[in-house]
Structure formats: C-alpha cells, structure tokens
Design a protein around this motif. Structure first.
Motif, mmCIF file in Angstrom:
data_model
loop_
_atom_site.group_PDB
_atom_site.id
_atom_site.type_symbol
_atom_site.label_atom_id
_atom_site.label_comp_id
_atom_site.label_asym_id
_atom_site.label_seq_id
_atom_site.Cartn_x
_atom_site.Cartn_y
_atom_site.Cartn_z
ATOM 1 N N ILE A 129 0.836 -1.206 0.000
ATOM 2 C CA ILE A 129 0.000 0.000 0.000
ATOM 3 C C ILE A 129 0.865 1.247 0.000
ATOM 4 C CG2 ILE A 129 -1.668 1.330 1.345
ATOM 5 C CD1 ILE A 129 -2.761 -1.364 2.372
ATOM 6 N N SER A 130 1.916 1.246 0.822
ATOM 7 C CA SER A 130 2.791 2.409 0.946
ATOM 8 C C SER A 130 3.545 2.691 -0.346
ATOM 9 C CB SER A 130 3.789 2.204 2.095
ATOM 10 O OG SER A 130 3.112 2.162 3.331
ATOM 11 N N ARG A 131 4.014 1.640 -0.995
ATOM 12 C CA ARG A 131 4.730 1.833 -2.258
ATOM 13 C C ARG A 131 3.830 2.488 -3.303
ATOM 14 N NH1 ARG A 131 9.662 -0.588 -2.374
ATOM 15 N NH2 ARG A 131 10.054 -2.052 -0.666
ATOM 16 N N SER A 132 2.576 2.046 -3.349
ATOM 17 C CA SER A 132 1.630 2.632 -4.294
ATOM 18 C C SER A 132 1.346 4.089 -3.946
ATOM 19 C CB SER A 132 0.329 1.831 -4.288
ATOM 20 O OG SER A 132 -0.622 2.423 -5.159
ATOM 21 N N HIS A 133 1.110 4.343 -2.659
ATOM 22 C CA HIS A 133 0.793 5.698 -2.211
ATOM 23 C C HIS A 133 1.970 6.653 -2.436
ATOM 24 C CE1 HIS A 133 -0.965 8.906 0.157
ATOM 25 N NE2 HIS A 133 0.093 8.921 0.945
ATOM 26 N N LEU A 134 3.168 6.210 -2.097
ATOM 27 C CA LEU A 134 4.351 7.053 -2.258
ATOM 28 C C LEU A 134 4.660 7.298 -3.730
ATOM 29 C CD1 LEU A 134 6.597 5.486 0.528
ATOM 30 C CD2 LEU A 134 5.501 7.741 0.563
ATOM 31 N N HIS A 135 4.399 6.298 -4.569
ATOM 32 C CA HIS A 135 4.573 6.461 -6.011
ATOM 33 C C HIS A 135 3.662 7.576 -6.522
ATOM 34 C CE1 HIS A 135 5.228 4.211 -10.090
ATOM 35 N NE2 HIS A 135 5.438 5.507 -10.185
ATOM 36 N N GLU A 136 2.420 7.587 -6.042
ATOM 37 C CA GLU A 136 1.475 8.637 -6.428
ATOM 38 C C GLU A 136 1.959 10.009 -5.965
ATOM 39 O OE1 GLU A 136 -2.266 7.409 -4.841
ATOM 40 O OE2 GLU A 136 -2.377 5.610 -6.100
ATOM 41 N N GLN A 137 2.537 10.052 -4.769
ATOM 42 C CA GLN A 137 3.052 11.325 -4.251
ATOM 43 C C GLN A 137 4.215 11.837 -5.091
ATOM 44 O OE1 GLN A 137 3.951 11.105 -0.057
ATOM 45 N NE2 GLN A 137 1.814 11.489 0.502
ATOM 46 N N VAL A 138 5.057 10.920 -5.533
ATOM 47 C CA VAL A 138 6.189 11.309 -6.391
ATOM 48 C C VAL A 138 5.671 11.928 -7.685
ATOM 49 C CG1 VAL A 138 8.091 10.419 -7.798
ATOM 50 C CG2 VAL A 138 7.815 9.633 -5.444
ATOM 51 N N ILE A 139 4.638 11.327 -8.260
ATOM 52 C CA ILE A 139 4.040 11.843 -9.495
ATOM 53 C C ILE A 139 3.448 13.233 -9.263
ATOM 54 C CG2 ILE A 139 2.131 11.523 -11.124
ATOM 55 C CD1 ILE A 139 2.619 8.477 -10.850
ATOM 56 N N LEU A 140 2.710 13.390 -8.165
ATOM 57 C CA LEU A 140 2.100 14.687 -7.857
ATOM 58 C C LEU A 140 3.170 15.745 -7.592
ATOM 59 C CD1 LEU A 140 -0.859 13.561 -5.557
ATOM 60 C CD2 LEU A 140 -0.998 14.390 -7.905
ATOM 61 N N ARG A 141 4.236 15.345 -6.905
ATOM 62 C CA ARG A 141 5.327 16.285 -6.639
ATOM 63 C C ARG A 141 5.984 16.729 -7.939
ATOM 64 N NH1 ARG A 141 6.110 19.945 -3.349
ATOM 65 N NH2 ARG A 141 5.303 18.523 -1.748
ATOM 66 N N ALA A 142 6.094 15.826 -8.899
ATOM 67 C CA ALA A 142 6.677 16.178 -10.199
ATOM 68 C C ALA A 142 5.806 17.214 -10.911
ATOM 69 C CB ALA A 142 6.821 14.927 -11.063
ATOM 70 N N VAL A 143 4.485 17.070 -10.780
ATOM 71 C CA VAL A 143 3.558 18.046 -11.382
ATOM 72 C C VAL A 143 3.698 19.393 -10.683
ATOM 73 C CG1 VAL A 143 1.137 18.604 -11.801
ATOM 74 C CG2 VAL A 143 1.927 16.254 -12.062
ATOM 75 N N ILE A 144 3.820 19.382 -9.371
ATOM 76 C CA ILE A 144 3.988 20.621 -8.603
ATOM 77 C C ILE A 144 5.226 21.367 -9.068
ATOM 78 C CG2 ILE A 144 4.526 21.551 -6.311
ATOM 79 C CD1 ILE A 144 2.801 19.284 -5.143
ATOM 80 N N ASP A 145 6.325 20.633 -9.227
ATOM 81 C CA ASP A 145 7.586 21.263 -9.653
ATOM 82 C C ASP A 145 7.500 21.758 -11.089
ATOM 83 O OD1 ASP A 145 8.602 20.685 -7.165
ATOM 84 O OD2 ASP A 145 9.647 18.861 -7.804
ATOM 85 N N ALA A 146 6.916 20.916 -11.966
ATOM 86 C CA ALA A 146 6.838 21.281 -13.390
ATOM 87 C C ALA A 146 5.944 22.498 -13.609
ATOM 88 C CB ALA A 146 6.327 20.099 -14.201
ATOM 89 N N GLU A 147 4.855 22.569 -12.876
ATOM 90 C CA GLU A 147 3.904 23.668 -13.027
ATOM 91 C C GLU A 147 4.222 24.847 -12.125
ATOM 92 O OE1 GLU A 147 1.440 23.833 -15.236
ATOM 93 O OE2 GLU A 147 1.974 21.862 -16.056
ATOM 94 N N LYS A 148 5.255 24.682 -11.278
ATOM 95 C CA LYS A 148 5.649 25.733 -10.320
ATOM 96 C C LYS A 148 4.439 26.182 -9.478
ATOM 97 C CE LYS A 148 9.566 27.509 -12.995
ATOM 98 N NZ LYS A 148 9.591 26.388 -13.941
#
Length: 203
Positions: A129-148
């Motif tokens: 469960i944690s691996r899936s959840h953390l993977h999603e967070q990594v993706i969202l963090r990438a969007v945050i950085d890309a979109e500033k």
C-alpha cells in the motif's frame, strides 16, 4: 445496495396520493437519526435517491482516479528506497498504536478490527500500500515542480476550511493539528491532482 430502479415513481408498489397519509407507526420508522426526520414517504424516498446518486458518483470518480494513477504509474515507474517505504509503514503503525492507546485496548485487537491478524501481516500489507501511495506522491510532486505550483495564505485557509468542514472542525484547528507546512503540502498535492484529472490521461 439499493438501486434507483427500486425507487422510481410508481414502480415499487407505492401510490403517490396527493395527501400521502403517514401513519404514526411509519412516522416513527422514518424518524431515524441516520436519515433525519421526514414527514412523508416521498421525502424519505427523494432523500434516498439523492444519497444513492452521491454514492454512485463517488464510485465513478474513484474508479476514474484509480485508472488514471494506474496508467501514470505504469508509464512512470520509480525505484523507491526500502528504508523510505519502511518509514512510511512504521508511521502508519504508530498511528494505530496511538488509537489503541486512546481506546485502551491491545494493539493486536486494534489491528484485528482493521482486518489484520498481527503486526507482521500489517507491515507486509502496508508495504504494498505504501509503495503505491508514495509512487502517487512522487508523481504529484513532479507536477507541482513542473507547473511551479504554490498556495498563498488565502488559498491555504480555503483548503483548510474545506478539510475542516468535512471533519466538523475549523480551519484553525486543522492547521494546528497537522501543522501549516503539512496543510500547505496537501493543498499543493490537491492542485496537482486537479491538473491531472483535467488532462483525461486515461482516455
């Protein structure tokens, strides 16, 4: 689960007379805390219809979100450090320990309430469960950085107020409970999530 077809007009055996007489016995049945108080069968049925619509709408949304993240995770795999995952698993276990202490019951009993036989089964299940959840967070963090993306004070309070409303609390209490940094991070994650939803990635 009730289906709307059982509640459609004149298909379930009810006759919708103008007076819609309600007996005292039926009134008592309708005066249940779960549903609230209703004066007529029609009011109760309409409330149930609305409840079913909301449940179905949420299920459809949840399914869409699950498919979206499934696609993103397949297209953008990440190698999460085991120590990082274990830290997240231990954090969740500590939360359950705190709940067990609050209710003054053994940890094993609390885990059984949650559907786990013991601590080892919990850790094994939550590793996935944690691996899936953390993977999603990594993706969202990438969007945050890309979109500033960023949130100002007004947006932070608005987000905290929304969370507070769902938990019968206040924005101030939410910020105090979780910390301003955590609430800010959650608000940014929500912004990134909203952007992904608008992209119709699954399609």
């Amino acid at each position: 689960i009730l289906e709307t077809k059982y509640l459609s007009s004149n298909e379930d055996g009810y006759e919708e007379n103008a007076e819609e007489e309600t007996t005292e016995e039926m009134r008592k049945i309708m005066e249940v805390n779960f549903w609230g108080t209703y004066n007529t069968i029609h009011e109760l049925r309409e409330s149930i219809k609305q409840e079913i619509y909301q449940i179905k709408n949420k299920r459809a949304t949840d399914k869409c979100v699950a498919e979206m993240f499934k696609t993103l995770k397949e297209n953008h795999p990440v190698n999460l450090p085991d120590a990082y995952v274990q830290e997240h698993v231990n954090y969740q276990l500590e939360k359950i320990k705190a709940q067990a202490e609050a209710y003054k019951i053994p940890l094993e009993t609390m885990l059984q309430f949650a559907g786990f036989e013991n601590v080892e089964q919990f850790k094994k299940s939550y590793d996935t469960i944690s691996r899936s959840h953390l993977h999603e967070q990594v993706i969202l963090r990438a969007v945050i950085d890309a979109e500033k993306l960023s949130s100002n004070e007004e947006e932070l309070l608005e987000f905290a107020s929304k969370i507070a409303k769902e938990n019968n609390s206040t924005a101030e209490e939410i910020i105090k409970q979780y910390g301003k940094k955590e609430v800010l991070n959650a608000s940014l994650m929500q912004k990134a999530f909203d952007i992904l939803c608008k992209l119709n990635i699954v399609e």
